[in-house]
Design a protein around this motif. Structure first.
Motif, mmCIF file in Angstrom:
data_model
loop_
_atom_site.group_PDB
_atom_site.id
_atom_site.type_symbol
_atom_site.label_atom_id
_atom_site.label_comp_id
_atom_site.label_asym_id
_atom_site.label_seq_id
_atom_site.Cartn_x
_atom_site.Cartn_y
_atom_site.Cartn_z
ATOM 1 N N MET A 130 0.819 -1.211 0.000
ATOM 2 C CA MET A 130 0.000 0.000 0.000
ATOM 3 C C MET A 130 0.854 1.262 0.000
ATOM 4 N N LEU A 131 1.972 1.221 0.706
ATOM 5 C CA LEU A 131 2.817 2.405 0.818
ATOM 6 C C LEU A 131 3.350 2.873 -0.531
ATOM 7 N N HIS A 132 3.453 1.943 -1.477
ATOM 8 C CA HIS A 132 4.079 2.249 -2.763
ATOM 9 C C HIS A 132 3.075 2.340 -3.918
ATOM 10 N N ASP A 133 1.798 2.216 -3.617
ATOM 11 C CA ASP A 133 0.772 2.254 -4.652
ATOM 12 C C ASP A 133 0.402 3.711 -4.930
ATOM 13 N N THR A 134 0.725 4.173 -6.123
ATOM 14 C CA THR A 134 0.483 5.581 -6.464
ATOM 15 C C THR A 134 -0.810 5.804 -7.236
ATOM 16 N N THR A 135 -1.595 4.742 -7.423
ATOM 17 C CA THR A 135 -2.889 4.905 -8.092
ATOM 18 C C THR A 135 -3.895 5.493 -7.120
ATOM 19 N N PHE A 149 -11.457 11.955 -2.499
ATOM 20 C CA PHE A 149 -11.433 11.604 -3.925
ATOM 21 C C PHE A 149 -10.115 12.074 -4.559
ATOM 22 N N GLY A 150 -9.567 11.234 -5.420
ATOM 23 C CA GLY A 150 -8.355 11.577 -6.144
ATOM 24 C C GLY A 150 -7.066 11.361 -5.373
ATOM 25 N N LYS A 151 -7.169 10.768 -4.183
ATOM 26 C CA LYS A 151 -5.980 10.570 -3.356
ATOM 27 C C LYS A 151 -5.513 9.109 -3.410
ATOM 28 N N THR A 152 -4.229 8.929 -3.142
ATOM 29 C CA THR A 152 -3.636 7.588 -3.114
ATOM 30 C C THR A 152 -3.931 6.921 -1.776
ATOM 31 N N PRO A 153 -3.728 5.608 -1.674
ATOM 32 C CA PRO A 153 -3.947 4.934 -0.390
ATOM 33 C C PRO A 153 -3.127 5.543 0.748
ATOM 34 N N LEU A 154 -1.851 5.864 0.507
ATOM 35 C CA LEU A 154 -1.024 6.416 1.575
ATOM 36 C C LEU A 154 -1.505 7.808 1.987
ATOM 37 N N GLU A 155 -1.955 8.607 1.037
ATOM 38 C CA GLU A 155 -2.486 9.926 1.378
ATOM 39 C C GLU A 155 -3.735 9.805 2.245
ATOM 40 N N ILE A 156 -4.569 8.814 1.963
ATOM 41 C CA ILE A 156 -5.763 8.613 2.796
ATOM 42 C C ILE A 156 -5.371 8.076 4.164
ATOM 43 N N TYR A 157 -4.349 7.242 4.221
ATOM 44 C CA TYR A 157 -3.830 6.785 5.514
ATOM 45 C C TYR A 157 -3.338 7.985 6.323
ATOM 46 N N ASP A 158 -2.605 8.898 5.663
ATOM 47 C CA ASP A 158 -2.151 10.118 6.332
ATOM 48 C C ASP A 158 -3.318 10.877 6.954
ATOM 49 N N LEU A 159 -4.355 11.066 6.175
ATOM 50 C CA LEU A 159 -5.490 11.865 6.630
ATOM 51 C C LEU A 159 -6.300 11.142 7.702
#
Length: 627
Positions: A130-135, A149-159
């Motif tokens: 998940m950390l490396h998935d940029t889709t 919307f429009g964010k990567t898995p890691l960005e959503i984990y951050d939030l």
């Protein structure tokens, strides 16, 4: 946690399937999601944080962060007991790669349900993939949270992390899996690394370490990201693309050595962020499988012989899991576990004795291995009809309350039959049989908020390499194998098999703030600094200057060969005596436990410090005990 569906090939003739361990629901549908959270861009190397700054203390309510440990307890920055009352919120390690529920409710609603239950912390699993998935994450996975919307898995984990900590909820980062899938089967996720697969996500130990350091740096300015749970349920996994078992071990020094891997990474973590707790789970399964007459669930048993030693000794927490439907030699599937007993089928005494030997003993005070133990997964189905399930949960909760232990229930998720919220994530579930026990566990205060007082002990063992429990990074005796006590501790015992006991009892932390040191090695110390004359006639003596204490020892191929002397932060007494232990144990105190089992050992009294040691032909033989 989770369900281990294990497929096993024995030779070319048999293929067996069985459940190994953890939760009964392996559905991966609808993962949870949090709610409307504060805006802010997520960079590639750091996560948004509205609260905290690195190197500072932050107070939330009555709790001051960062957290540390003191004896068997986690404490806040004011040395007051802080109990992790946590819940697991999974999804970011699964196929959708985001926490569950975000398609059902705003993140703020889900967080309010966590608070309504009374949890103060969340164990937040992630996968390395998940950390490396940029889709970008499909909108249907996060439908109730359009701000994602429009964010990567890691960005959503951050939030997700930000939303939790902004609400005052502590986050424990948990590396749950390598590949993004349900845990835990006979798969590619059993160890912290997996290589040699033609279709699964491959990961080396170095990659695992790099992922962790990225995560530590990402959240190090957020004090409520308080702990790093290094790996979930370390266990036997598939080797490459085969069904050949690849088993973990504890202390062999090879690539599958979980003790070494966790200790190495733990030290890297404390260098990157000295504030964060490091959580090391015991081994969940090693060996082959029960159907072949091999394999067991050792948990933290190996810690007694070989504890994890971090350069910051007050940052280590151990963890363990417990479920009623598995057992010490039972993988969760009756058809492949023979007659091996489950935890829920044990009588009361057997159950208590078993979990004590597996992990409870680590919380006994005044031992060289004493540390907090976080029971980071346990749970049960609300629809069970088995009285044994209900009795198991009652007994476990009784034990956790009695020992004032930290815990994390599995799971929060409304998409899981074992979850604590409704399937639409709109309300808490407190109307089934589990609430009676979970409710009293959450309401038990124990020592929460109370100052903690403890003496501390640690062992050193010079086997195949250095044993460094200190931030002292210099090679203080070049060419020798060295053991170094935790910062400020003094050595108070030594054995004939190159083990030692360190402590701060009676004196507290002694090392002068300059962190200078003196080394006496190989050749006998020429000066009798303590005025005792020849305190070990016929033996080679290494003696520290006055107002220095022995805080480490070294050995060469021929045996014990030197000592590390650290200057004391205060004036020390100079009344000394010789303790001989070359022909039998000679211990003026038994505190710290049997820190050198099977070997002769000498130990100074609790109100003494070691001013020197004596050896003959490399064999440690005597201590100069002073006060």
């Amino acid at each position: 946690m989770n369900q281990l569906n294990i497929k096993w090939a024995f030779g070319l003739f048999s293929l067996l399937s069985f459940v190994w361990n953890c939760s009964p629901d392996n559905s991966k549908g609808n993962l949870l999601l949090l709610s409307d959270l504060l805006g802010g861009k997520t960079g590639s190397n750091s996560a948004p944080s509205s609260l905290h700054a690195f190197g500072t203390t932050v107070t939330v309510g009555s709790v001051s962060f960062p957290l540390s440990t003191n004896g068997q307890y986690i404490v806040d920055s004011n040395n007051k007991r802080f109990k992790l009352k946590a819940v697991n919120w999974y999804g970011a390690s699964d196929t959708r790669q985001v926490v569950g529920g975000l398609d059902q409710q705003p993140i703020s609603k889900i967080i309010s349900l966590i608070q309504e239950w009374g949890f103060n912390s969340v164990r937040l699993p992630f996968s390395n993939k998940m950390l490396h998935d940029t889709t970008t994450v499909p909108n249907e996975y996060i439908a109730a949270n359009p701000q994602f919307f429009g964010k990567t898995p890691l960005e959503i984990y951050d939030l997700t992390v930000q939303a939790l900590t902004d609400a005052g909820i502590v986050v424990v980062l948990n590396n749950h899996t390598t590949f993004s899938e349900w845990c835990c089967g006979y798969d590619y996720n059993g160890l912290w690394y997996h290589t040699g697969s033609s279709f699964a996500y491959n990961q080396s130990t170095d990659m695992w370490q790099s992922d962790w350091i990225m995560m530590i740096n990402r959240y190090k300015n957020n004090k409520l990201v308080a702990a790093a749970d290094l790996r979930n349920e370390v266990r036997t996994q598939r080797k490459g693309d085969t069904y050949i078992p690849d088993s973990p071990n504890w202390g062999s020094g090879d690539v599958n050595d979980w003790h070494k891997a966790s200790q190495d990474l733990g030290n890297l973590v404390t260098i990157a962020n000295p504030d964060i707790l490091v959580i090391v789970e015991g081994i969940n399964w090693w060996g082959l499988i029960p159907v072949l007459g091999s394999g067991e669930r050792p948990h933290l048993k190996p810690v007694k012989d070989l504890p994890v030693h971090l350069r910051l000794s007050n940052k280590l927490v151990y963890s363990a899991h417990n479920y009623g439907y598995i057992g010490p030699n039972h993988n969760g599937d009756d058809s492949t576990s023979g007659n091996n007993i489950k935890y829920r089928d044990m009588d009361l005494n057997t159950f208590r004795n078993t979990i004590y030997s597996e992990w409870g003993y680590v919380t006994d005070p005044d031992y060289y291995y004493t540390r907090p133990v976080w029971v980071s997964e346990f749970g049960a189905s609300p629809s069970t009809t088995l009285d044994t399930d209900k009795e198991w949960l009652k007994r476990l909760v009784d034990y956790l309350i009695e020992r004032d232990m930290d815990f994390a229930f599995w799971p929060l998720n409304g998409n899981d039959e074992w979850g604590l919220v409704s399937s639409d994530w709109s309300r808490t579930l407190k109307d089934d049989w589990r609430y009676q026990d979970l409710g009293r566990l959450l309401s038990a205060t124990g020592n929460q908020g109370q100052p903690v007082t403890a003496d501390h002990f640690a062992n050193l063992s010079l086997g195949s390499g250095d044993d460094n429990s200190s931030t002292l990074a210099s090679d203080w005796d070049n060419g020798a194998t060295k053991g170094t006590c935790p910062d400020g501790y003094r050595m108070n015992g030594l054995s004939t098999n190159n083990k030692a006991l360190c402590t701060d009892t009676n004196y507290g932390l002694l090392w002068n703030s300059s962190q200078s040191y003196n080394v006496q090695a190989v050749n006998e110390t020429g000066t009798r600094y303590h005025g005792t004359g020849d305190w070990a006639g016929g033996f080679t003596k290494y003696e520290c200057p006055q107002n220095y204490v022995v805080a480490g020892f070294s050995k060469r191929y021929w045996g014990t060969s030197g000592i590390l002397c650290e200057p004391s932060s205060r004036s020390l007494g100079n009344s000394c005596r010789t303790i001989w232990f070359d022909r039998g144990d000679n211990r003026s105190s038994t505190r710290g436990g049997d820190w050198a089992s099977g070997s002769y050992k000498g130990q100074c009294a609790d109100n003494e410090y070691v001013g020197g040691i004596a050896q003959r032909n490399g064999g440690a033989s005597a201590l100069l005990c002073c006060k």
